[in-house]
Design a protein around this motif. Structure first.
Motif, PDB file in Angstrom:
ATOM      1  N   GLU A  47     -27.518 -82.035  20.826  1.00 40.21           N
ATOM      2  CA  GLU A  47     -28.775 -82.694  21.167  1.00 40.21           C
ATOM      3  C   GLU A  47     -28.631 -84.214  21.143  1.00 40.21           C
ATOM      4  O   GLU A  47     -29.164 -84.906  22.016  1.00 40.21           O
ATOM      5  N   ARG A  48     -27.899 -84.749  20.157  1.00 40.07           N
ATOM      6  CA  ARG A  48     -27.690 -86.197  20.105  1.00 40.07           C
ATOM      7  C   ARG A  48     -26.875 -86.667  21.310  1.00 40.07           C
ATOM      8  O   ARG A  48     -27.184 -87.699  21.913  1.00 40.07           O
ATOM      9  N   LEU A  49     -25.842 -85.908  21.671  1.00 43.79           N
ATOM     10  CA  LEU A  49     -25.029 -86.274  22.839  1.00 43.79           C
ATOM     11  C   LEU A  49     -25.845 -86.174  24.126  1.00 43.79           C
ATOM     12  O   LEU A  49     -25.701 -87.001  25.022  1.00 43.79           O
ATOM     13  N   ARG A  50     -26.700 -85.172  24.204  1.00 43.16           N
ATOM     14  CA  ARG A  50     -27.565 -85.030  25.380  1.00 43.16           C
ATOM     15  C   ARG A  50     -28.465 -86.255  25.523  1.00 43.16           C
ATOM     16  O   ARG A  50     -28.616 -86.806  26.616  1.00 43.16           O
ATOM     17  N   GLN A  51     -29.074 -86.677  24.426  1.00 42.71           N
ATOM     18  CA  GLN A  51     -29.934 -87.862  24.470  1.00 42.71           C
ATOM     19  C   GLN A  51     -29.142 -89.106  24.875  1.00 42.71           C
ATOM     20  O   GLN A  51     -29.629 -89.933  25.648  1.00 42.71           O
ATOM     21  N   LEU A  52     -27.931 -89.225  24.372  1.00 40.04           N
ATOM     22  CA  LEU A  52     -27.076 -90.354  24.746  1.00 40.04           C
ATOM     23  C   LEU A  52     -26.808 -90.339  26.248  1.00 40.04           C
ATOM     24  O   LEU A  52     -26.925 -91.359  26.921  1.00 40.04           O
ATOM     25  N   LEU A  53     -26.464 -89.183  26.783  1.00 41.03           N
ATOM     26  CA  LEU A  53     -26.169 -89.067  28.212  1.00 41.03           C
ATOM     27  C   LEU A  53     -27.394 -89.378  29.068  1.00 41.03           C
ATOM     28  O   LEU A  53     -27.268 -89.946  30.157  1.00 41.03           O
ATOM     29  N   LEU A  54     -28.570 -89.009  28.596  1.00 42.76           N
ATOM     30  CA  LEU A  54     -29.787 -89.296  29.355  1.00 42.76           C
ATOM     31  C   LEU A  54     -30.134 -90.779  29.341  1.00 42.76           C
ATOM     32  O   LEU A  54     -30.679 -91.308  30.312  1.00 42.76           O
ATOM     33  N   ARG A  55     -29.798 -91.459  28.250  1.00 42.74           N
ATOM     34  CA  ARG A  55     -30.117 -92.889  28.114  1.00 42.74           C
ATOM     35  C   ARG A  55     -29.129 -93.793  28.819  1.00 42.74           C
ATOM     36  O   ARG A  55     -29.502 -94.809  29.381  1.00 42.74           O
ATOM     37  N   GLU A  56     -27.848 -93.475  28.749  1.00 39.13           N
ATOM     38  CA  GLU A  56     -26.784 -94.354  29.241  1.00 39.13           C
ATOM     39  C   GLU A  56     -26.464 -94.038  30.696  1.00 39.13           C
ATOM     40  O   GLU A  56     -25.624 -93.209  30.990  1.00 39.13           O
ATOM     41  N   LYS A  57     -27.131 -94.685  31.604  1.00 36.80           N
ATOM     42  CA  LYS A  57     -26.863 -94.493  33.029  1.00 36.80           C
ATOM     43  C   LYS A  57     -26.632 -95.843  33.671  1.00 36.80           C
ATOM     44  O   LYS A  57     -27.271 -96.810  33.282  1.00 36.80           O
ATOM     45  N   PRO A  58     -25.794 -95.979  34.627  1.00 34.94           N
ATOM     46  CA  PRO A  58     -24.841 -94.967  35.096  1.00 34.94           C
ATOM     47  C   PRO A  58     -23.590 -94.960  34.222  1.00 34.94           C
ATOM     48  O   PRO A  58     -23.258 -95.949  33.579  1.00 34.94           O
ATOM     49  N   LEU A  59     -22.913 -93.830  34.215  1.00 36.54           N
ATOM     50  CA  LEU A  59     -21.651 -93.669  33.498  1.00 36.54           C
ATOM     51  C   LEU A  59     -20.568 -93.260  34.492  1.00 36.54           C
ATOM     52  O   LEU A  59     -20.855 -92.590  35.480  1.00 36.54           O
ATOM     53  N   SER A  60     -19.348 -93.628  34.186  1.00 37.77           N
ATOM     54  CA  SER A  60     -18.245 -93.126  35.003  1.00 37.77           C
ATOM     55  C   SER A  60     -18.117 -91.625  34.759  1.00 37.77           C
ATOM     56  O   SER A  60     -18.609 -91.095  33.755  1.00 37.77           O
ATOM     57  N   ALA A  61     -17.467 -90.944  35.667  1.00 32.87           N
ATOM     58  CA  ALA A  61     -17.317 -89.489  35.546  1.00 32.87           C
ATOM     59  C   ALA A  61     -16.645 -89.101  34.233  1.00 32.87           C
ATOM     60  O   ALA A  61     -17.076 -88.163  33.555  1.00 32.87           O
ATOM     61  N   TRP A  62     -15.579 -89.809  33.850  1.00 35.15           N
ATOM     62  CA  TRP A  62     -14.872 -89.479  32.605  1.00 35.15           C
ATOM     63  C   TRP A  62     -15.728 -89.770  31.383  1.00 35.15           C
ATOM     64  O   TRP A  62     -15.728 -89.015  30.417  1.00 35.15           O
ATOM     65  N   ALA A  63     -16.467 -90.861  31.402  1.00 34.51           N
ATOM     66  CA  ALA A  63     -17.322 -91.205  30.270  1.00 34.51           C
ATOM     67  C   ALA A  63     -18.422 -90.169  30.078  1.00 34.51           C
ATOM     68  O   ALA A  63     -18.864 -89.923  28.965  1.00 34.51           O
ATOM     69  N   GLU A  64     -18.858 -89.558  31.160  1.00 40.55           N
ATOM     70  CA  GLU A  64     -19.879 -88.515  31.071  1.00 40.55           C
ATOM     71  C   GLU A  64     -19.261 -87.166  30.687  1.00 40.55           C
ATOM     72  O   GLU A  64     -19.880 -86.374  29.976  1.00 40.55           O
ATOM     73  N   ALA A  65     -18.051 -86.901  31.135  1.00 38.50           N
ATOM     74  CA  ALA A  65     -17.423 -85.600  30.893  1.00 38.50           C
ATOM     75  C   ALA A  65     -17.104 -85.353  29.425  1.00 38.50           C
ATOM     76  O   ALA A  65     -17.327 -84.248  28.915  1.00 38.50           O
TER      77      ALA A  65
END
Length: 118
Positions: A47-65
Motif C-alpha cells: 500500500e505504501r509503494l502504491r501511494q508512492l507510485l501514484l504520487r511520483e509522476k512521471p517515472l521512468s519505466a525501470w523506476a516504476e517497475a
C-alpha cells in the motif's frame, strides 16, 4: 482439496473487481475458503509503494517497475503463499502472473482467468 491461485487480468475498467467478487462469493456459498486481494497493495508495504507510485509522476519505466516487483514479492510472501498452504482459494487482481510462472516464482501452476474488454 488442493489450493487454487486464480488471477483476473485485464485493463483498467474491464470488470476485474466485479468478476472476482462475484465468483469469490459463489465459491464461498459452496463452502470454499476464499481470499481476494489486489495489486499493487495487499500488504502494508504494498500500500505504501502504491501511494508512492501514484504520487511520483512521471517515472521512468525501470523506476516504476521495481516498486511493483517489491510489492509483489511481499504480497506473495505475506498473503498468497500462506493462503495456499492453508488450502484456500486465492484470487488476485494482479498483473504479470504469466511471467512469474515462467520464472519459477510459483511452486504450482496458477489458473489464470483473463477479463478483457472488447
Amino acid at each position: 482439496m488442493q489450493s487454487l491461485f486464480i488471477t483476473v487480468e485485464g485493463i483498467d475498467g474491464s470488470g476485474k473487481t466485479t468478476v472476482a467478487s462475484a465468483f469469490a462469493e459463489r465459491l464461498r456459498q459452496e463452502g470454499f475458503a476464499v481470499v481476494v486481494t489486489a495489486e499493487p497493495g495487499g500488504t502494508p508495504l504494498g500500500e505504501r509503494l502504491r501511494q508512492l507510485l501514484l504520487r511520483e509522476k512521471p517515472l521512468s519505466a525501470w523506476a516504476e517497475a521495481f516498486p511493483f516487483l517489491a510489492a509483489r514479492a511481499e504480497h506473495v510472501a505475506q498473503v498468497i503463499r500462506p493462503a495456499l498452504r492453508q488450502g484456500e482459494t486465492e484470487w488476485d487482481e494482479g498483473r504479470g502472473t504469466r511471467d512469474e510462472k515462467r520464472s519459477g516464482l510459483w511452486s504450482r501452476k496458477p489458473l489464470i482467468l483473463s477479463c478483457a474488454t472488447s
